[in-house]
Design an enzyme around this catalytic site. Structure first.
Site, short mmCIF file in Angstrom:
data_model
loop_
_atom_site.label_atom_id
_atom_site.label_comp_id
_atom_site.label_asym_id
_atom_site.label_seq_id
_atom_site.Cartn_x
_atom_site.Cartn_y
_atom_site.Cartn_z
N LYS A 120 43.56 26.60 11.76
CA LYS A 120 43.49 27.98 12.23
C LYS A 120 44.83 28.26 12.92
CE LYS A 120 41.35 31.20 15.38
NZ LYS A 120 40.70 31.32 16.70
N GLY A 155 38.47 36.90 24.19
CA GLY A 155 37.70 36.75 25.41
C GLY A 155 37.31 38.04 26.10
N ASN A 168 33.33 32.31 20.27
CA ASN A 168 33.50 31.26 21.27
C ASN A 168 33.04 31.74 22.64
OD1 ASN A 168 34.43 28.63 22.21
ND2 ASN A 168 35.99 29.78 23.30
#
Length: 274
Positions: free
Chosen positions: A113, A174, A222
């Site tokens: 990635k 995030g 994530n």
């Protein structure tokens, strides 16, 4: 017998093709990460609940000083999950290429990635450096999945240099903002000849479902899982949302209308004046 079969509905595997990334194939369309979990044990449980088969790991953040002698990799069952090493923390093509090569040597995988960050505050990728690194890594035999902005032109250029998939962001890493620009994601998917995996910004299950309903091939989650009050329960929710969103996309949604349209036709009713 599974619930779908009890209802006379064929299993998903029989109506949907596998997710193919280069030479690799996966049943699950949910990719998961390894950062920000309260503990490695909770991470393990969340991975299991997610049903994922592909786990991404930041190579530059693997600590070798655990008193137990274990590293993050020891908490990932390699017989159950394929590892997708990533180049998080890299800011130049040169650093990303070196990190990818180290990952291949350490983990024995051609998957990478690719992340080349161009802005330390937004964590937006550096498009030019990402393309430079992608071209070199493809030449070196890697199966490259680049993290990139939600720009159809950038995604197409990465596909043209040989990337096995493209990973446009849904929102800043995030942030939990969800899919900020569904129109760009839709265009990217319509023009892409390789899998499109929405990466970054998902905060809850509905974000995953929305992404899949747009027709993308997979999502990576994530922080949306790891930072939840109950990461294991959220991982399960993300799994169901990805499955629901994919099924809805394959089913084909109804057309949107400006005005009401009765579920039961108003014509031909008994007792209706002629």
């Amino acid at each position: 017998m599974r619930g779908r079969e009890l209802c006379g509905v064929p299993p998903m595997d029989s109506v949907d093709v596998l997710l193919k990334i280069g030479k690799h194939e996966f049943h699950s369309r949910l990719l998961v990460g390894t950062g920000k979990y309260p503990s490695l044990e909770i991470m393990q449980a969340a991975h299991a609940a997610s049903g994922s088969e592909l786990v991404t790991v930041a190579i530059r953040r693997i600590h070798l000083d655990d008193p137990s002698g274990k590293t993050l990799i020891d908490y990932i069952d390699r017989s159950r999950y394929a590892i997708l090493p990533n180049t998080a923390g890299c800011t130049t093509a040169k650093d990303a290429i070196l990190t990818a090569q180290l990952a291949r040597e350490a983990l024995g995988t051609d998957l990478i990635k690719l992340e080349v960050i161009g802005d330390s505050e937004t964590l937006y990728p550096d498009t030019a450096e990402t393309i430079v690194a992608a071209r070199e890594l493809v030449r070196d035999g890697f199966t490259v999945l680049p993290y990139i902005i939600d720009d159809p032109t950038a995604c197409k250029r990465l596909e043209d240099v040989g990337c096995a998939a493209v990973m446009p962001l849904g929102a800043p890493i995030g942030s939990g903002l969800g899919i900020c620009n569904p129109y760009s994601i839709t265009i990217i998917k319509q023009r892409s000849g390789v899998p499109v995996i929405v990466d970054a910004g998902g905060g809850t299950a509905s974000d995953a479902a929305i992404a899949m309903e747009l027709g993308v091939d997979a999502v990576l989650m994530n922080t949306g899982i790891a930072a939840a009050r109950d990461p294991v329960a959220m991982a399960r929710a993300m799994r169901l949302a990805v499955e629901a969103g994919r099924t809805a996309f394959l089913a084909g949604r109804m057309a949107k209308r400006l005005y009401a349209n009765a579920s039961s036709p108003m014509t031909g009713l008994i007792g209706t004046p002629k």
